[in-house]
Design a protein around this motif. Structure first.
Motif, PDB file in Angstrom:
ATOM      1  N   ARG A   1       0.832  -1.188   0.000  1.00  0.00           N
ATOM      2  CA  ARG A   1       0.000   0.000   0.000  1.00  0.00           C
ATOM      3  C   ARG A   1       0.876   1.250   0.000  1.00  0.00           C
ATOM      4  O   ARG A   1       1.995   1.230   0.520  1.00  0.00           O
ATOM      5  CB  ARG A   1      -0.919   0.001   1.230  1.00  0.00           C
ATOM      6  CG  ARG A   1      -1.892  -1.169   1.259  1.00  0.00           C
ATOM      7  CD  ARG A   1      -2.731  -1.156   2.516  1.00  0.00           C
ATOM      8  NE  ARG A   1      -3.565   0.053   2.562  1.00  0.00           N
ATOM      9  CZ  ARG A   1      -4.738   0.160   1.958  1.00  0.00           C
ATOM     10  NH1 ARG A   1      -5.219  -0.862   1.253  1.00  0.00           N
ATOM     11  NH2 ARG A   1      -5.444   1.262   2.052  1.00  0.00           N
ATOM     12  N   PRO A   2       0.410   2.343  -0.586  1.00  0.00           N
ATOM     13  CA  PRO A   2       1.220   3.567  -0.661  1.00  0.00           C
ATOM     14  C   PRO A   2       1.765   4.022   0.685  1.00  0.00           C
ATOM     15  O   PRO A   2       2.925   4.422   0.789  1.00  0.00           O
ATOM     16  CB  PRO A   2       0.235   4.591  -1.241  1.00  0.00           C
ATOM     17  CG  PRO A   2      -0.691   3.768  -2.073  1.00  0.00           C
ATOM     18  CD  PRO A   2      -0.873   2.492  -1.310  1.00  0.00           C
ATOM     19  N   GLU A   3       0.952   3.939   1.742  1.00  0.00           N
ATOM     20  CA  GLU A   3       1.413   4.402   3.050  1.00  0.00           C
ATOM     21  C   GLU A   3       2.557   3.551   3.588  1.00  0.00           C
ATOM     22  O   GLU A   3       3.401   4.024   4.347  1.00  0.00           O
ATOM     23  CB  GLU A   3       0.262   4.441   4.063  1.00  0.00           C
ATOM     24  CG  GLU A   3      -0.485   3.145   4.253  1.00  0.00           C
ATOM     25  CD  GLU A   3      -1.700   3.013   3.352  1.00  0.00           C
ATOM     26  OE1 GLU A   3      -2.642   2.298   3.746  1.00  0.00           O
ATOM     27  OE2 GLU A   3      -1.715   3.628   2.259  1.00  0.00           O
ATOM     28  N   GLU A   4       2.601   2.265   3.191  1.00  0.00           N
ATOM     29  CA  GLU A   4       3.705   1.411   3.615  1.00  0.00           C
ATOM     30  C   GLU A   4       5.012   1.865   2.983  1.00  0.00           C
ATOM     31  O   GLU A   4       6.063   1.875   3.630  1.00  0.00           O
ATOM     32  CB  GLU A   4       3.428  -0.050   3.243  1.00  0.00           C
ATOM     33  CG  GLU A   4       2.401  -0.735   4.112  1.00  0.00           C
ATOM     34  CD  GLU A   4       2.386  -2.238   3.871  1.00  0.00           C
ATOM     35  OE1 GLU A   4       3.466  -2.837   3.739  1.00  0.00           O
ATOM     36  OE2 GLU A   4       1.281  -2.793   3.800  1.00  0.00           O
ATOM     37  N   LEU A   5       4.958   2.238   1.726  1.00  0.00           N
ATOM     38  CA  LEU A   5       6.151   2.699   1.027  1.00  0.00           C
ATOM     39  C   LEU A   5       6.691   3.966   1.683  1.00  0.00           C
ATOM     40  O   LEU A   5       7.897   4.121   1.885  1.00  0.00           O
ATOM     41  CB  LEU A   5       5.814   2.963  -0.445  1.00  0.00           C
ATOM     42  CG  LEU A   5       6.986   3.226  -1.384  1.00  0.00           C
ATOM     43  CD1 LEU A   5       7.931   2.036  -1.420  1.00  0.00           C
ATOM     44  CD2 LEU A   5       6.468   3.535  -2.787  1.00  0.00           C
ATOM     45  N   ILE A   6       5.802   4.862   2.034  1.00  0.00           N
ATOM     46  CA  ILE A   6       6.204   6.102   2.702  1.00  0.00           C
ATOM     47  C   ILE A   6       6.817   5.797   4.059  1.00  0.00           C
ATOM     48  O   ILE A   6       7.866   6.355   4.429  1.00  0.00           O
ATOM     49  CB  ILE A   6       4.989   7.043   2.844  1.00  0.00           C
ATOM     50  CG1 ILE A   6       4.542   7.528   1.462  1.00  0.00           C
ATOM     51  CG2 ILE A   6       5.318   8.223   3.759  1.00  0.00           C
ATOM     52  CD1 ILE A   6       3.214   8.263   1.465  1.00  0.00           C
TER      53      ILE A   6
END
Length: 221
Positions: A107-112
């Motif tokens: 998920r995008p928030e994991e990458l951040i």
């Protein structure tokens, strides 16, 4: 701002990752590379904080690029992009001091979170990634692993086993009712005692020991 290098030989993936990271507000993608050699050169040229590197790339593969960065720019924190069931060189990545593993379908928030954690000297490992990595590396003999962990205090052992569950410092802090800064100090101390380069190696050691040790020492005050 966290200065980031993206290295992947697929332009569409590069564009997508850039969009995700720059939406965070505190992350700036200052360089991109389509092969491992260019990744090393661009990381040095732009003095990046974090390098997000795909393993499968032409000219120089991602793992070789991470190893080269460790030699030439040890201050750069490398996070490896990976996929389930396709990596055969995880042990090599761990030995190179990789800050963590991120799934390409995360998920995008994991990458951040992964980039922020690497920048802060931590590593982001979601439970899914941790399980994948632990399942791919040949276990150390249980007795040897347990003997290494025996050098830890009770609280340090608590911390390392929660690291093995894939928890972040903040999550461990909540579990143990301690501040995130205190947990960060514990993690650094644990890595030094165990002779581990990063959290992934500590997680592997905890797995190989077969679970938390008996609580024979009183908790630290």
């Amino acid at each position: 701002m966290i200065r980031v290098l993206l290295a992947d030989d697929e332009p569409l993936i590069l564009a997508g990752i850039r969009t995700v990271l720059e939406s965070a507000g505190d992350i700036e993608v200052v360089a991109e590379a389509g092969d491992g050699r260019a990744a090393v050169e661009e990381a040095l040229r732009h003095r990046v904080d974090v390098a997000l590197v795909d393993i499968s790339m032409p000219v120089l593969d991602g793992l070789s690029a991470v190893e080269e960065l460790a030699r030439q720019a040890p201050g750069v924190r490398a996070v490896v992009l990976t996929s389930f069931g396709v990596e055969s060189n995880v042990q090599r990545a761990l030995a190179s001091g990789t800050a963590g593993f991120v799934l390409k379908n995360c998920r995008p928030e994991e990458l951040i979170r992964a980039v922020r954690a690497a920048y802060e000297g931590d590593a982001y490992l979601s439970p899914a990634v941790t399980r994948m990595v632990l399942g791919m590396v040949t276990p150390e003999p249980r007795r040897e692993a347990a003997e290494r962990l025996a050098a830890l205090t009770v609280r340090e052992a608590d911390v390392v086993h929660l690291v093995a569950e894939g928890l972040s410092n903040a999550e461990i802090g909540r579990r143990l009712h301690m501040s995130e800064a205190t947990i960060k100090t514990y993690v650094s101390r644990v890595l030094a005692k165990l002779g581990c380069v990063n959290r992934v190696q500590a997680a592997l050691l905890a797995r190989d020991a077969g679970g938390p040790p008996p609580r024979r020492r009183p908790p630290e005050r």
